[in-house]
Scaffold this active site. Structure first.
Site, PDB file in Angstrom:
ATOM      1  N   CYS A   1      68.515  68.688  -5.794  1.00 15.97           N
ATOM      2  CA  CYS A   1      69.297  67.980  -6.817  1.00 15.97           C
ATOM      3  C   CYS A   1      68.802  66.550  -6.980  1.00 15.97           C
ATOM      4  O   CYS A   1      68.731  66.029  -8.102  1.00 15.97           O
ATOM      5  CB  CYS A   1      70.782  67.954  -6.443  1.00 15.97           C
ATOM      6  SG  CYS A   1      71.504  69.596  -6.318  1.00 15.97           S
TER       7      CYS A   1
ATOM      8  N   ARG B   1      72.496  76.060 -10.904  1.00 18.39           N
ATOM      9  CA  ARG B   1      71.809  75.115 -11.800  1.00 18.39           C
ATOM     10  C   ARG B   1      71.802  75.703 -13.211  1.00 18.39           C
ATOM     11  O   ARG B   1      70.890  76.443 -13.578  1.00 18.39           O
ATOM     12  CB  ARG B   1      70.376  74.872 -11.315  1.00 18.39           C
ATOM     13  CG  ARG B   1      70.312  74.275  -9.942  1.00 18.39           C
ATOM     14  CD  ARG B   1      68.910  74.035  -9.436  1.00 18.39           C
ATOM     15  NE  ARG B   1      68.953  73.896  -7.993  1.00 18.39           N
ATOM     16  CZ  ARG B   1      69.332  72.796  -7.352  1.00 18.39           C
ATOM     17  NH1 ARG B   1      69.646  71.712  -8.033  1.00 18.39           N
ATOM     18  NH2 ARG B   1      69.385  72.759  -6.041  1.00 18.39           N
TER      19      ARG B   1
END
Ligand code: BEZ
Length: 230
Positions: A53, A136
């Protein structure tokens, strides 16, 4: 057998983007109303203070101006609280140097979604992958608030940013020129003209090549679209 719990409503391409209000690192957000007339990439990430991330957020921040140039705003989300978001973004700016990126300031809003209210509306919680973290997800939403493309990645796989940019530009080009884009299209490559809608047009296309149009068969014709016209 399918149980009620296993049926998760997921927005689909062509649906209006589900509306919500949220707190973000840039203040309150009224979605998608605040973005009328603009494209938005609404994306989720699994958790703050995690390596994949972090690499993605630094890359999104690096490319933000490029997305903005294409009339596209970025909005992030994770199932973390506001103070976690703020602390993580401060750490990224103050401490992380990665692939030549440093002092990276994330200026686009990052939604706090501890209740999973937004993540659930957008099908970002996919229990087979994780029931506590968002996958995601990437939603491309057009200036009228319609979902135009959706890409999902698992927790372990960082997104391909060339593809995100390519997909955005391809959809904008399709809208502007009423064309479609072939496999692996990039700006400057030939584009696909709408299929012949009658036997007459099909015949014409094959027998007397329309200027600038190349036909591989009657149903598959391309034309040049210069980079500066995209
Ligand atoms: C990461 O961003 O590094 C990550 C987050 C959740 C699970 C696995 C990896």
């Amino acid at each position: 057998m399918e149980t009620i719990e296993s049926v998760v409503a997921m927005p689909r391409i062509g649906d209006k983007a589900p509306a919500f209000r949220a707190i973000t690192t840039q203040g309150e957000l009224n979605f998608p109303g605040d973005y009328e007339g603009k494209w938005v990439i609404l994306f989720s990430h699994p958790a703050d203070f995690t390596p994949v991330c972090t690499s993605e957020f630094m890359t999104f921040a690096k490319l933000e101006q490029e997305f903005n140039k294409h009339n596209c705003q970025l909005v992030g989300l994770s199932v973390d609280g506001l103070y976690s978001h703020i602390a993580w973004l401060r750490t990224i700016k103050d401490k992380i140097e990665y692939k030549g990126m440093k002092n990276v300031e994330v200026k686009f809003p990052l939604i706090e979604d501890i209740t999973m209210n937004v993540a659930k509306k957008y099908g970002m919680i996919q229990p087979g992958e994780s029931s506590t973290k968002a996958v995601r997800a990437v939603f491309f939403i057009d200036p009228k608030g319609t979902i135009r493309a959706i890409i999902y990645y698992p927790l372990s796989l960082g997104r391909n940013f060339d593809e995100l940019m390519r997909a955005l530009i391809a959809m904008q080009t399709a809208d502007k020129h009423s064309i479609a884009t072939p496999a692996d299209w990039h700006p400057g490559d030939d584009v696909i003209v709408p299929p012949a809608g009658s036997c007459g047009v099909a015949k014409e296309r094959m027998e007397s090549a329309t200027k600038g149009v190349k036909c591989y068969d009657w149903f598959f014709c391309t034309k040049e679209l210069k980079l500066e016209e995209v």
